[in-house]
Design a protein around this motif. Structure first.
Motif, PDB file in Angstrom:
ATOM      1  N   MET A   1      12.772   5.073   2.043  1.00  0.00           N
ATOM      2  CA  MET A   1      11.770   6.257   1.646  1.00  0.00           C
ATOM      3  C   MET A   1      10.235   5.592   1.549  1.00  0.00           C
ATOM      4  SD  MET A   1      12.079   9.051  -1.287  1.00  0.00           S
ATOM      5  CE  MET A   1      10.615   9.225  -2.143  1.00  0.00           C
ATOM      6  N   THR A   2       9.365   6.075   2.124  1.00  0.00           N
ATOM      7  CA  THR A   2       8.062   5.610   2.077  1.00  0.00           C
ATOM      8  C   THR A   2       7.583   5.811   0.607  1.00  0.00           C
ATOM      9  OG1 THR A   2       7.561   6.613   4.222  1.00  0.00           O
ATOM     10  CG2 THR A   2       5.543   6.116   2.580  1.00  0.00           C
ATOM     11  N   ASP A   3       6.845   4.667   0.156  1.00  0.00           N
ATOM     12  CA  ASP A   3       6.134   4.720  -1.185  1.00  0.00           C
ATOM     13  C   ASP A   3       4.987   5.365  -1.182  1.00  0.00           C
ATOM     14  OD1 ASP A   3       5.067   4.231  -3.704  1.00  0.00           O
ATOM     15  OD2 ASP A   3       5.659   2.125  -3.715  1.00  0.00           O
ATOM     16  N   TYR A   4       4.838   6.508  -1.213  1.00  0.00           N
ATOM     17  CA  TYR A   4       3.486   7.355  -1.181  1.00  0.00           C
ATOM     18  C   TYR A   4       2.513   6.873  -2.305  1.00  0.00           C
ATOM     19  CZ  TYR A   4       5.798  10.379   2.220  1.00  0.00           C
ATOM     20  OH  TYR A   4       6.570  10.659   3.307  1.00  0.00           O
ATOM     21  N   ARG A   5       3.053   6.469  -3.358  1.00  0.00           N
ATOM     22  CA  ARG A   5       1.794   5.879  -4.423  1.00  0.00           C
ATOM     23  C   ARG A   5       1.031   4.802  -3.905  1.00  0.00           C
ATOM     24  NH1 ARG A   5       1.886   7.822  -9.882  1.00  0.00           N
ATOM     25  NH2 ARG A   5       3.876   9.113 -10.168  1.00  0.00           N
ATOM     26  N   LYS A   6       2.006   3.977  -3.020  1.00  0.00           N
ATOM     27  CA  LYS A   6       1.454   2.543  -2.698  1.00  0.00           C
ATOM     28  C   LYS A   6       0.421   2.966  -1.372  1.00  0.00           C
ATOM     29  CE  LYS A   6       2.688  -1.804  -1.179  1.00  0.00           C
ATOM     30  NZ  LYS A   6       3.802  -2.854  -0.699  1.00  0.00           N
ATOM     31  N   LEU A   7       0.569   3.795  -0.834  1.00  0.00           N
ATOM     32  CA  LEU A   7      -0.286   4.420   0.123  1.00  0.00           C
ATOM     33  C   LEU A   7      -1.762   4.657  -0.254  1.00  0.00           C
ATOM     34  CD1 LEU A   7       1.711   6.815   2.535  1.00  0.00           C
ATOM     35  CD2 LEU A   7       1.222   4.303   2.962  1.00  0.00           C
ATOM     36  N   PHE A   8      -1.883   5.074  -1.596  1.00  0.00           N
ATOM     37  CA  PHE A   8      -3.104   5.139  -2.147  1.00  0.00           C
ATOM     38  C   PHE A   8      -3.623   3.908  -2.909  1.00  0.00           C
ATOM     39  CE2 PHE A   8      -1.641   9.532  -1.225  1.00  0.00           C
ATOM     40  CZ  PHE A   8      -2.585  10.351  -0.989  1.00  0.00           C
ATOM     41  N   ASP A   9      -2.991   3.174  -2.974  1.00  0.00           N
ATOM     42  CA  ASP A   9      -3.405   1.793  -3.632  1.00  0.00           C
ATOM     43  C   ASP A   9      -4.295   1.042  -2.883  1.00  0.00           C
ATOM     44  OD1 ASP A   9      -3.543  -0.334  -5.596  1.00  0.00           O
ATOM     45  OD2 ASP A   9      -1.059  -0.574  -5.397  1.00  0.00           O
ATOM     46  N   LEU A  10      -5.509   0.778  -3.529  1.00  0.00           N
ATOM     47  CA  LEU A  10      -6.228  -0.200  -2.729  1.00  0.00           C
ATOM     48  C   LEU A  10      -6.529  -1.664  -3.149  1.00  0.00           C
ATOM     49  CD1 LEU A  10      -9.166   2.173  -2.434  1.00  0.00           C
ATOM     50  CD2 LEU A  10      -7.634   1.787  -0.882  1.00  0.00           C
ATOM     51  N   THR A  11      -5.438  -1.795  -3.965  1.00  0.00           N
ATOM     52  CA  THR A  11      -5.184  -3.447  -4.722  1.00  0.00           C
ATOM     53  C   THR A  11      -5.343  -4.178  -3.367  1.00  0.00           C
ATOM     54  OG1 THR A  11      -3.931  -2.694  -6.396  1.00  0.00           O
ATOM     55  CG2 THR A  11      -4.000  -5.285  -5.917  1.00  0.00           C
ATOM     56  N   GLY A  12      -6.098  -5.179  -3.442  1.00  0.00           N
ATOM     57  CA  GLY A  12      -6.235  -6.560  -2.399  1.00  0.00           C
ATOM     58  C   GLY A  12      -7.197  -5.806  -1.430  1.00  0.00           C
ATOM     59  N   LYS A  13      -7.735  -4.641  -1.369  1.00  0.00           N
ATOM     60  CA  LYS A  13      -8.429  -4.228  -0.249  1.00  0.00           C
ATOM     61  C   LYS A  13     -10.118  -4.557  -0.817  1.00  0.00           C
ATOM     62  CE  LYS A  13      -5.598  -1.863   2.336  1.00  0.00           C
ATOM     63  NZ  LYS A  13      -5.440  -2.121   3.574  1.00  0.00           N
ATOM     64  N   THR A  14     -11.158  -4.545   0.339  1.00  0.00           N
ATOM     65  CA  THR A  14     -12.467  -4.942  -0.032  1.00  0.00           C
ATOM     66  C   THR A  14     -13.364  -3.814   0.462  1.00  0.00           C
ATOM     67  OG1 THR A  14     -12.722  -5.998   1.977  1.00  0.00           O
ATOM     68  CG2 THR A  14     -12.171  -7.413   0.297  1.00  0.00           C
ATOM     69  N   ALA A  15     -14.322  -3.684  -0.243  1.00  0.00           N
ATOM     70  CA  ALA A  15     -15.073  -2.271   0.281  1.00  0.00           C
ATOM     71  C   ALA A  15     -16.594  -2.511   0.005  1.00  0.00           C
ATOM     72  CB  ALA A  15     -14.559  -1.125  -0.596  1.00  0.00           C
ATOM     73  N   VAL A  16     -17.408  -2.028   0.842  1.00  0.00           N
ATOM     74  CA  VAL A  16     -18.791  -1.765   0.624  1.00  0.00           C
ATOM     75  C   VAL A  16     -19.112  -0.406   0.458  1.00  0.00           C
ATOM     76  CG1 VAL A  16     -21.012  -2.247   1.753  1.00  0.00           C
ATOM     77  CG2 VAL A  16     -19.119  -3.883   2.160  1.00  0.00           C
ATOM     78  N   VAL A  17     -20.103  -0.140  -0.404  1.00  0.00           N
ATOM     79  CA  VAL A  17     -20.723   1.359  -0.448  1.00  0.00           C
ATOM     80  C   VAL A  17     -22.056   1.202  -0.528  1.00  0.00           C
ATOM     81  CG1 VAL A  17     -20.607   3.395  -1.882  1.00  0.00           C
ATOM     82  CG2 VAL A  17     -18.405   2.188  -1.770  1.00  0.00           C
ATOM     83  N   LEU A  18     -22.644   1.865   0.536  1.00  0.00           N
ATOM     84  CA  LEU A  18     -24.031   1.838   0.514  1.00  0.00           C
ATOM     85  C   LEU A  18     -24.618   3.295  -0.182  1.00  0.00           C
ATOM     86  CD1 LEU A  18     -26.841   0.687   1.420  1.00  0.00           C
ATOM     87  CD2 LEU A  18     -26.453   1.370   3.720  1.00  0.00           C
ATOM     88  N   GLY A  19     -25.479   3.021  -0.901  1.00  0.00           N
ATOM     89  CA  GLY A  19     -25.882   4.289  -1.654  1.00  0.00           C
ATOM     90  C   GLY A  19     -25.247   4.488  -2.954  1.00  0.00           C
TER      91      GLY A  19
END
Length: 268
Positions: free
Chosen positions: A1-19
């Motif tokens: 079964m898909t772990d739906y909580r994990k789909l929203f988890d951004l652990t280990g991801k990198t992000a840039v937010v302009l503004g």
């Protein structure tokens, strides 16, 4: 079964937010960080971006700061290079800055037109180019731009602004079609009216504040956090099959023609 909580988890991801110094951009940076992403907060003023990054770190998140003029192609390119050097990979890139000069078309000057187009349209293109190239090369990533409810519904004095926000929706569709095979997703959010520092003065004008609230089915403005949750969704693996879309976070603004009426009678 898909772990739906994990789909929203951004652990280990990198992000840039302009503004990221204020408003929706600030809340977006906070949302991404709270879900586990390492975030580079960027804004035209280094101080504002640094304040957001510091607040994220105080809450246990990971964030750094940089200055960047979203309308300056060289600045945006330099921001992408800085992010890549810092992270080695960029998973998420969000741009929220926009400019509205509220004037009728008959009153618009060439300078007005250039300022709005340079930030809203050209700035989006420069952002897509700089971060899109990196994401195509690494074979994956999520790009998120900021459109508006004004892309589809308008009032006097907003025609130029609205046309640029409509253009962003088409840029999203076009770029999604060009980079999708490289695993890159391109989407936009379209807020209606959010309570931010920028819109704060409206609270001093209850007539205007209530007028805009009445355009939504909830009869209220949104918080910046409510818009940021849409950014977080589009950034996450939960939206892995979403690309070329504009997600309206408008409180039903585009669903109704004017303020809802007769609700008391209908509720009985």
């Amino acid at each position: 079964m898909t772990d739906y909580r994990k789909l929203f988890d951004l652990t280990g991801k990198t992000a840039v937010v302009l503004g990221a110094a204020s408003g929706i951009g600030k809340s977006s940076a906070e949302a991404l960080a709270s879900l586990g992403a390492r975030v580079l907060c960027a804004d035209r003023t280094q101080e504002g971006a640094a304040a957001t990054a510091a607040a994220i770190r105080q809450q246990g998140g990971s964030a750094t700061a940089a200055s960047c003029d979203a309308a300056d192609r060289a600045d945006v390119k330099a921001l992408a290079a800085k992010a890549l050097a810092e992270f080695q990979r960029i998973d998420i890139a969000v741009t929220t800055p926009g400019l509205n000069i509220r004037k009728t078309i008959l009153d618009y000057t060439e300078e007005d037109l250039d300022r709005v187009i340079n930030l809203n349209i050209k700035g989006t293109v420069w952002f897509f180019q700089a971060f899109g190239r990196i994401m195509v090369s690494q074979r994956g990533g999520s790009l998120i731009a900021c459109s508006s409810v004004r892309a589809v519904t308008i009032e006097p004095g907003l025609a130029v602004y609205g046309s640029t926000k409509a253009a962003i929706g088409l840029l999203v569709k076009g770029f999604a079609s060009e980079v999708g095979r490289a695993g890159v997703r391109v989407n936009a959010i379209a807020p209606s009216i959010a309570e931010t520092a920028l819109t704060g003065p409206f609270k001093q004008r209850p007539d205007i504040y209530n007028l805009y609230a009445g355009h939504t089915v909830f009869n209220r403005w949104s918080s910046a956090d409510e818009v940021a949750t849409a950014v977080a969704y589009l950034a996450s693996d939960a939206a892995s099959y979403v690309s070329g879309s504009t997600l309206f976070v408008d409180g039903g603004w585009t669903a109704v023609d004017g303020p809802p009426t007769g609700l008391t009678q209908l509720a009985r």
